[in-house]
Structure formats: C-alpha cells, structure tokens
Enzyme design. Structure first.
Site, PDB file in Angstrom:
ATOM      1  N   HIS A   1     -53.143  -2.786  21.533  1.00  0.00           N
ATOM      2  CA  HIS A   1     -52.783  -3.877  20.618  1.00  0.00           C
ATOM      3  C   HIS A   1     -53.727  -5.076  20.710  1.00  0.00           C
ATOM      4  CE1 HIS A   1     -50.160  -5.476  17.664  1.00  0.00           C
ATOM      5  NE2 HIS A   1     -49.542  -6.362  18.426  1.00  0.00           N
ATOM      6  N   VAL A   2     -53.890  -5.631  21.892  1.00  0.00           N
ATOM      7  CA  VAL A   2     -54.820  -6.751  22.084  1.00  0.00           C
ATOM      8  C   VAL A   2     -56.223  -6.180  22.230  1.00  0.00           C
ATOM      9  CG1 VAL A   2     -55.496  -8.638  23.621  1.00  0.00           C
ATOM     10  CG2 VAL A   2     -53.077  -8.214  23.138  1.00  0.00           C
ATOM     11  N   HIS A   3     -57.134  -6.587  21.363  1.00  0.00           N
ATOM     12  CA  HIS A   3     -58.467  -5.999  21.334  1.00  0.00           C
ATOM     13  C   HIS A   3     -59.360  -6.656  22.390  1.00  0.00           C
ATOM     14  CE1 HIS A   3     -57.259  -5.315  16.898  1.00  0.00           C
ATOM     15  NE2 HIS A   3     -56.823  -4.342  17.668  1.00  0.00           N
TER      16      HIS A   3
ATOM     17  N   HIS B   1     -51.406 -12.227  19.703  1.00  0.00           N
ATOM     18  CA  HIS B   1     -50.265 -11.405  20.120  1.00  0.00           C
ATOM     19  C   HIS B   1     -49.570 -11.952  21.373  1.00  0.00           C
ATOM     20  CE1 HIS B   1     -51.579  -8.682  17.083  1.00  0.00           C
ATOM     21  NE2 HIS B   1     -52.609  -8.210  17.753  1.00  0.00           N
TER      22      HIS B   1
ATOM     23  N   ASN C   1     -48.370  -0.561  15.664  1.00  0.00           N
ATOM     24  CA  ASN C   1     -47.894  -1.213  14.446  1.00  0.00           C
ATOM     25  C   ASN C   1     -48.575  -0.683  13.194  1.00  0.00           C
ATOM     26  OD1 ASN C   1     -50.014  -2.751  15.933  1.00  0.00           O
ATOM     27  ND2 ASN C   1     -50.136  -3.902  14.019  1.00  0.00           N
TER      28      ASN C   1
ATOM     29  N   HIS D   1     -47.342   0.264  23.160  1.00  0.00           N
ATOM     30  CA  HIS D   1     -48.456  -0.280  22.378  1.00  0.00           C
ATOM     31  C   HIS D   1     -48.703  -1.760  22.671  1.00  0.00           C
ATOM     32  CE1 HIS D   1     -51.353  -0.638  19.175  1.00  0.00           C
ATOM     33  NE2 HIS D   1     -50.684  -1.661  18.681  1.00  0.00           N
TER      34      HIS D   1
END
Length: 337
Positions: A203-205, A176, A65, A166
């Site tokens: 995407h998810v940290h 998310h 993104n 992603h």
C-alpha cells in the site's frame, strides 16, 4: 542450509487509470492495482509476461484497494477473484470465483498456506464489503475464521507464522497515515495472543521496518512489521514522513474531520500517542525507513532464526540497505496477551 528462502520481490500488475496512462503496481504478496477506467486486458498482458516465472514459482498474494473494482451492480473483486483463486480445502474445490457481493462478502479474500516443517502464511483483506458497511467486528466471517485458524496452528509443525495484509497497521509516512487503524484495533490482540512472528504489508509505496510492537509500543511479544510496497509505481515513491512533512497535514490538528480516510476505507478510528495524533519525530518503534524502490528477501534459517534483507533497486547496483536477524521464541499461547 536454511529451512526456506522466500524472495518477496515486489512483482507488479500492470493496469491503467486511463487508456493512455499505464500504472505499474504491486508486490508479490500484496496486490494493488489502479481501478479507475481499468483496462481489463492488461491483467492478461501481465499474466502472459510473467507466466514463465509464475508457472514455476508459487505466489502468495492478498487483495488491495485497487482490486476492488466495484461494478455498477455493486459486485467487487471480479477480475482478481477469477484470476487468482485461493487454495480450498475441499474435494470439490472451485478453480474460479465470482466477485464479492453483500450476500458473499469474503469470497477468495482470505486464506492460509502451510509448508510443513517451515511456516504458515495467512492472507487477510481489509477491503470486504462487510467491513465497509459494518466496520471491523468480531462477528464477521474473516475474524471468526482467523481466530480459529490461529488457534489450530501447530507451531511444532509450522514454527514460523506470517500474516499478510495490504494496508499497514504502523506507518510513519504521511500518505496512508493511520488509514488501517480500525483493523489494527480489532485484530492486533490476536497477533499477540497467538505469537505471530511477522506481518508484511504493501500500500505505502516505500519501505519501513517496525520493531516487535503492540499498541504503538515496542514489545517483544508483538510481531515485526514490514511495509514493502516499494516494488514500483508510476507516481514514484512516497517521500514525506509524517514527522517531517511541510506543510503539516490539516488532519494532524483536526483528525476528527476524517479527511485522512479514503472512500475505500471509510471507517474512522482515531488513536493518540502522548496526546498527539501525528508523530512529531520518528517513533522509537520505527527501526528503518526509506522512500526507495526495492525488494525484500526472507531467509528462514531454522525454527528460531530468520534473516530479513531489504535491497534497493538502484541502477546499476543493487545495494542492501536494511538487514536484521529475527529471533522467535516459543511461547505459550496467551502468555503475552
């Protein structure tokens, strides 16, 4: 000796939200860079920093993104497309790409790579202009290409089949949560039909490994899902799980509000499990999850066995926290879906 040892070190692009606040992001395979007030020269700063490594180590990537970087004219992905052109099967393959536009909404955003005798990797985007305006559907360029690419994959030549996206399709973190549900609903049946072995996400940290899955149920016909967006982030890791976060997000009780969907992923696809939108306990398909920074290592030992290892980057030691042997079985196309 293994067929191949793939290190999924979460390499980072360095970008900025503002001129003064640097943000460090992204994995080797799933690029994700902050876009607001983006400082373009930092793309090159990062590239110079990693040039000694990346001039010798091949990189498989996909856009996220933060690579959107929409210009006032509406053109998107310009910096990413120019700096990371993807392989082209053509005698006149371009070396650079223009940004994505309404007339050309998928430039450089999907591709595949094969290592004969070992694996095929397919990279997909969930952030095309076409997807934003029209949602996910079977008439889109990427969908048609993917179906044909999977159909043409010869598993005797590339036994392992890995897909990169992603944003996760399965995620038990509050951040998310179910954000990429529309893409999952449209594409997942292809992964089942063509026996994809693994899917890798960012995407998810944080880190999470999901058992072979299909439509929110453990299913040996489905691929293993691994979210490995834990390479480093100025915001820190995402620590809250959807089943334990307090207070409970308002969208859990009112998912139709759509507040869980960001502007860059405006499609609103809702699914319920046992009558609930949000999980109240860790699902049985979530094999391991931990909100720590780390990196993964995928070792393809032979045509049927692979070893996945996730290591926490916990100074001064690097501790293996999750390890699993993945066994693939030769199945006829369509036998599972």
């Amino acid at each position: 000796m293994p067929l191949l040892q793939l290190c999924q070190y979460q390499l980072v692009f360095i970008y900025s939200y503002t001129i003064d606040q640097s943000a460090v992001y992204v994995p080797l395979t799933v690029i994700s860079v902050p876009s607001a007030s983006a400082d373009q020269p930092k793309w090159d700063t990062w590239s110079r920093l990693f040039q000694p490594l990346l001039s010798h180590v091949p990189v498989i990537h996909t856009n996220g993104n933060h690579e959107i970087e929409q210009q006032p004219s509406g053109v998107r992905n310009t910096a990413y497309n120019y700096r990371f052109p993807t392989p082209q099967k053509s005698s006149e393959a371009p070396t650079t790409f223009t940004g994505t536009t309404k007339s050309n909404p998928y430039t450089n955003l999907y591709y595949s790579v094969e290592l004969p005798g070992v694996f095929k990797s397919i990279s997909l985007t969930s952030y095309s202009i076409d997807q934003k305006e029209n949602g996910f559907n079977k008439e889109q360029e990427q969908y048609k290409w993917l179906e044909q690419e999977l159909k043409n994959t010869d598993r005797t030549k590339t036994p392992w089949l890995v897909v990169l996206v992603h944003a996760p399709w399965y995620n038990t973190y509050a951040t998310h949560f179910k954000e990429n549900e529309c893409m999952r609903q449209m594409y997942e049946w292809l992964m089942i039909k063509y026996n994809v072995d693994m899917m890798l996400f960012g995407h998810v940290h944080a880190y999470e490994r999901v058992k072979p899955i299909n439509n929110y149920k453990v299913d040996e016909c489905g691929p293993v899902h691994i979210t490995i967006g834990d390479g480093g982030n100025v915001e820190g890791t995402y620590k809250d799980f959807i089943d334990t976060v307090n207070p409970r997000p308002a969208y859990c009780d009112n998912p139709n509000s759509g507040k869980q969907f960001p502007s860059y992923q405006p499609q609103k696809c809702l699914t319920y499990q046992d009558g609930q939108y949000c999980f109240k306990q860790q699902p049985d398909w979530s094999a391991y999850r931990e909100p720590s920074f780390g990196h993964g290592n995928l070792e393809l030992m032979n045509a049927t066995h692979a070893k996945w290892t996730w290591t926490k980057n916990q100074w001064p030691a690097f501790n293996v926290a999750d390890e699993v042997i993945i066994v693939r079985k030769d199945k006829e196309v369509g036998s599972c879906g």
